[in-house]
Design a protein around this motif. Structure first.
Motif, PDB file in Angstrom:
ATOM      1  N   GLU A  83      -7.126  27.757 116.597  1.00 12.53           N
ATOM      2  CA  GLU A  83      -6.824  27.709 115.166  1.00 12.53           C
ATOM      3  C   GLU A  83      -7.954  27.044 114.368  1.00 12.53           C
ATOM      4  OE1 GLU A  83      -4.733  24.314 117.291  1.00 12.53           O
ATOM      5  OE2 GLU A  83      -4.759  26.471 117.527  1.00 12.53           O
ATOM      6  N   VAL A  84      -8.692  26.115 114.989  1.00 18.51           N
ATOM      7  CA  VAL A  84      -9.844  25.502 114.320  1.00 18.51           C
ATOM      8  C   VAL A  84     -11.027  26.457 114.367  1.00 18.51           C
ATOM      9  CG1 VAL A  84     -11.457  23.569 114.363  1.00 18.51           C
ATOM     10  CG2 VAL A  84      -9.041  23.176 114.820  1.00 18.51           C
ATOM     11  N   ALA A  85     -11.214  27.130 115.486  1.00 12.73           N
ATOM     12  CA  ALA A  85     -12.326  28.077 115.626  1.00 12.73           C
ATOM     13  C   ALA A  85     -12.231  29.200 114.589  1.00 12.73           C
ATOM     14  CB  ALA A  85     -12.354  28.651 117.033  1.00 12.73           C
ATOM     15  N   ALA A  86     -11.016  29.551 114.179  1.00 12.02           N
ATOM     16  CA  ALA A  86     -10.843  30.606 113.181  1.00 12.02           C
ATOM     17  C   ALA A  86     -11.310  30.173 111.795  1.00 12.02           C
ATOM     18  CB  ALA A  86      -9.378  31.029 113.122  1.00 12.02           C
ATOM     19  N   THR A  87     -11.399  28.866 111.541  1.00  9.47           N
ATOM     20  CA  THR A  87     -11.808  28.381 110.226  1.00  9.47           C
ATOM     21  C   THR A  87     -13.306  28.107 110.126  1.00  9.47           C
ATOM     22  OG1 THR A  87     -11.455  26.045 110.764  1.00  9.47           O
ATOM     23  CG2 THR A  87      -9.558  27.278 109.923  1.00  9.47           C
ATOM     24  N   VAL A  88     -14.031  28.181 111.240  1.00 13.32           N
ATOM     25  CA  VAL A  88     -15.461  27.870 111.251  1.00 13.32           C
ATOM     26  C   VAL A  88     -16.239  28.952 110.498  1.00 13.32           C
ATOM     27  CG1 VAL A  88     -17.475  27.580 112.749  1.00 13.32           C
ATOM     28  CG2 VAL A  88     -15.295  26.580 113.395  1.00 13.32           C
ATOM     29  N   ALA A  89     -17.148  28.503 109.656  1.00 14.89           N
ATOM     30  CA  ALA A  89     -17.994  29.430 108.909  1.00 14.89           C
ATOM     31  C   ALA A  89     -18.908  30.185 109.869  1.00 14.89           C
ATOM     32  CB  ALA A  89     -18.817  28.675 107.880  1.00 14.89           C
ATOM     33  N   PRO A  90     -19.253  31.424 109.538  1.00 16.01           N
ATOM     34  CA  PRO A  90     -20.137  32.196 110.419  1.00 16.01           C
ATOM     35  C   PRO A  90     -21.548  31.599 110.468  1.00 16.01           C
ATOM     36  CG  PRO A  90     -19.686  33.393 108.382  1.00 16.01           C
ATOM     37  CD  PRO A  90     -18.838  32.174 108.371  1.00 16.01           C
ATOM     38  N   GLY A  91     -22.246  31.901 111.556  1.00 15.42           N
ATOM     39  CA  GLY A  91     -23.633  31.462 111.708  1.00 15.42           C
ATOM     40  C   GLY A  91     -23.788  30.108 112.377  1.00 15.42           C
ATOM     41  N   GLN A  92     -22.707  29.543 112.889  1.00  9.36           N
ATOM     42  CA  GLN A  92     -22.766  28.254 113.564  1.00  9.36           C
ATOM     43  C   GLN A  92     -22.458  28.460 115.042  1.00  9.36           C
ATOM     44  OE1 GLN A  92     -21.215  24.960 110.692  1.00  9.36           O
ATOM     45  NE2 GLN A  92     -19.833  26.705 110.510  1.00  9.36           N
ATOM     46  N   ASP A  93     -23.289  27.892 115.896  1.00 11.63           N
ATOM     47  CA  ASP A  93     -23.128  28.032 117.340  1.00 11.63           C
ATOM     48  C   ASP A  93     -22.092  27.026 117.833  1.00 11.63           C
ATOM     49  OD1 ASP A  93     -23.401  28.493 120.028  1.00 11.63           O
ATOM     50  OD2 ASP A  93     -25.346  27.507 120.201  1.00 11.63           O
ATOM     51  N   THR A 111     -34.495  20.879 117.498  1.00  8.19           N
ATOM     52  CA  THR A 111     -33.088  21.095 117.795  1.00  8.19           C
ATOM     53  C   THR A 111     -32.355  19.815 117.441  1.00  8.19           C
ATOM     54  OG1 THR A 111     -33.605  22.626 119.573  1.00  8.19           O
ATOM     55  CG2 THR A 111     -31.438  21.607 119.621  1.00  8.19           C
ATOM     56  N   THR A 112     -31.332  19.942 116.612  1.00  7.45           N
ATOM     57  CA  THR A 112     -30.600  18.769 116.148  1.00  7.45           C
ATOM     58  C   THR A 112     -29.127  19.099 115.976  1.00  7.45           C
ATOM     59  OG1 THR A 112     -30.572  17.023 114.482  1.00  7.45           O
ATOM     60  CG2 THR A 112     -31.038  19.244 113.712  1.00  7.45           C
ATOM     61  N   TYR A 113     -28.311  18.080 115.894  1.00 12.59           N
ATOM     62  CA  TYR A 113     -26.883  18.270 115.661  1.00 12.59           C
ATOM     63  C   TYR A 113     -26.599  18.095 114.178  1.00 12.59           C
ATOM     64  CZ  TYR A 113     -25.850  18.408 120.596  1.00 12.59           C
ATOM     65  OH  TYR A 113     -25.793  18.787 121.908  1.00 12.59           O
ATOM     66  N   ILE A 114     -25.890  19.063 113.602  1.00 15.76           N
ATOM     67  CA  ILE A 114     -25.515  18.998 112.196  1.00 15.76           C
ATOM     68  C   ILE A 114     -24.014  19.239 112.078  1.00 15.76           C
ATOM     69  CG2 ILE A 114     -27.808  19.624 111.333  1.00 15.76           C
ATOM     70  CD1 ILE A 114     -26.895  22.447 110.956  1.00 15.76           C
ATOM     71  N   PRO A 115     -23.404  18.829 110.961  1.00 14.71           N
ATOM     72  CA  PRO A 115     -21.946  18.950 110.832  1.00 14.71           C
ATOM     73  C   PRO A 115     -21.461  20.397 110.895  1.00 14.71           C
ATOM     74  CG  PRO A 115     -22.825  17.494 109.145  1.00 14.71           C
ATOM     75  CD  PRO A 115     -23.995  18.130 109.819  1.00 14.71           C
ATOM     76  N   LEU A 116     -20.368  20.581 111.609  1.00 12.41           N
ATOM     77  CA  LEU A 116     -19.706  21.875 111.681  1.00 12.41           C
ATOM     78  C   LEU A 116     -18.916  22.059 110.391  1.00 12.41           C
ATOM     79  CD1 LEU A 116     -19.177  24.260 113.660  1.00 12.41           C
ATOM     80  CD2 LEU A 116     -17.094  23.059 114.330  1.00 12.41           C
ATOM     81  N   ARG A 117     -19.085  23.195 109.740  1.00 13.29           N
ATOM     82  CA  ARG A 117     -18.461  23.427 108.437  1.00 13.29           C
ATOM     83  C   ARG A 117     -17.440  24.556 108.520  1.00 13.29           C
ATOM     84  NH1 ARG A 117     -20.153  19.599 104.947  1.00 13.29           N
ATOM     85  NH2 ARG A 117     -22.279  18.962 105.348  1.00 13.29           N
ATOM     86  N   ASN A 118     -16.410  24.456 107.657  1.00 14.47           N
ATOM     87  CA  ASN A 118     -15.430  25.532 107.578  1.00 14.47           C
ATOM     88  C   ASN A 118     -15.925  26.580 106.575  1.00 14.47           C
ATOM     89  OD1 ASN A 118     -14.828  24.522 105.018  1.00 14.47           O
ATOM     90  ND2 ASN A 118     -12.898  23.623 105.640  1.00 14.47           N
ATOM     91  N   LYS A 119     -15.144  27.605 106.358  1.00 15.00           N
ATOM     92  CA  LYS A 119     -15.568  28.703 105.481  1.00 15.00           C
ATOM     93  C   LYS A 119     -15.703  28.280 104.024  1.00 15.00           C
ATOM     94  CE  LYS A 119     -13.775  32.139 108.617  1.00 15.00           C
ATOM     95  NZ  LYS A 119     -12.748  33.099 108.940  1.00 15.00           N
ATOM     96  N   LYS A 120     -15.103  27.151 103.648  1.00 13.98           N
ATOM     97  CA  LYS A 120     -15.232  26.624 102.289  1.00 13.98           C
ATOM     98  C   LYS A 120     -16.418  25.666 102.147  1.00 13.98           C
ATOM     99  CE  LYS A 120     -10.351  27.026 101.156  1.00 13.98           C
ATOM    100  NZ  LYS A 120      -9.133  26.311 100.709  1.00 13.98           N
ATOM    101  N   GLY A 121     -17.120  25.406 103.250  1.00 15.15           N
ATOM    102  CA  GLY A 121     -18.290  24.540 103.221  1.00 15.15           C
ATOM    103  C   GLY A 121     -18.003  23.075 103.503  1.00 15.15           C
ATOM    104  N   ARG A 122     -16.786  22.740 103.828  1.00 17.19           N
ATOM    105  CA  ARG A 122     -16.415  21.357 104.124  1.00 17.19           C
ATOM    106  C   ARG A 122     -16.605  21.055 105.599  1.00 17.19           C
ATOM    107  NH1 ARG A 122     -10.932  21.598 100.649  1.00 17.19           N
ATOM    108  NH2 ARG A 122     -11.898  21.500  98.596  1.00 17.19           N
ATOM    109  N   ALA A 123     -16.952  19.805 105.881  1.00 19.47           N
ATOM    110  CA  ALA A 123     -17.102  19.377 107.277  1.00 19.47           C
ATOM    111  C   ALA A 123     -15.748  19.353 107.967  1.00 19.47           C
ATOM    112  CB  ALA A 123     -17.741  17.984 107.330  1.00 19.47           C
ATOM    113  N   ILE A 124     -15.741  19.728 109.234  1.00 18.21           N
ATOM    114  CA  ILE A 124     -14.510  19.712 110.035  1.00 18.21           C
ATOM    115  C   ILE A 124     -14.471  18.403 110.800  1.00 18.21           C
ATOM    116  CG2 ILE A 124     -13.213  20.853 111.877  1.00 18.21           C
ATOM    117  CD1 ILE A 124     -14.626  23.459 111.058  1.00 18.21           C
ATOM    118  N   CYS A 125     -13.444  17.586 110.535  1.00 15.91           N
ATOM    119  CA  CYS A 125     -13.308  16.275 111.166  1.00 15.91           C
ATOM    120  C   CYS A 125     -11.953  16.177 111.848  1.00 15.91           C
ATOM    121  CB  CYS A 125     -13.454  15.170 110.122  1.00 15.91           C
ATOM    122  SG  CYS A 125     -15.048  15.194 109.273  1.00 15.91           S
TER     123      CYS A 125
END
Length: 92
Positions: A40-50, A73-87
């Protein structure tokens, strides 16, 4: 003498390739905890993120993904489709 100086410069330049590059090997200690995404969280992830390597930031509980950029290579925040960070909620 001039040839010796040139040889020393070439040797130093050649040995610089033996240095370990910084990046994921020197990872932030706050990102040691790996996570798997529930469907259910994976479905909200914005495209283009590994999402193959997800980490939890211990400072704020946000999910970070490994981004392989052209320079580093660095770690950056995972964002949802609205551009918000997933915490996630942190335990007290």
């Amino acid at each position: 003498m001039k040839n010796l100086v040139i040889l020393a410069g070439v040797a130093a330049f050649g040995l610089s390739g033996c240095v370990t590059p910084s990046g994921v090997a020197n990872m932030d200690p706050n990102l040691k905890t790996q996570a798997t995404l529930p469907p259910e969280v994976a479905a909200t992830v914005a495209p283009g993120q590994d999402t193959s390597d997800i980490r939890i930031d211990a400072r704020d509980g946000c999910l970070m993904y490994r981004h392989n950029g052209p320079v580093e290579t660095t770690y950056i925040p995972l964002r949802n489709k609205k551009g918000r960070a997933i915490c996630i909620k942190r335990e007290a």
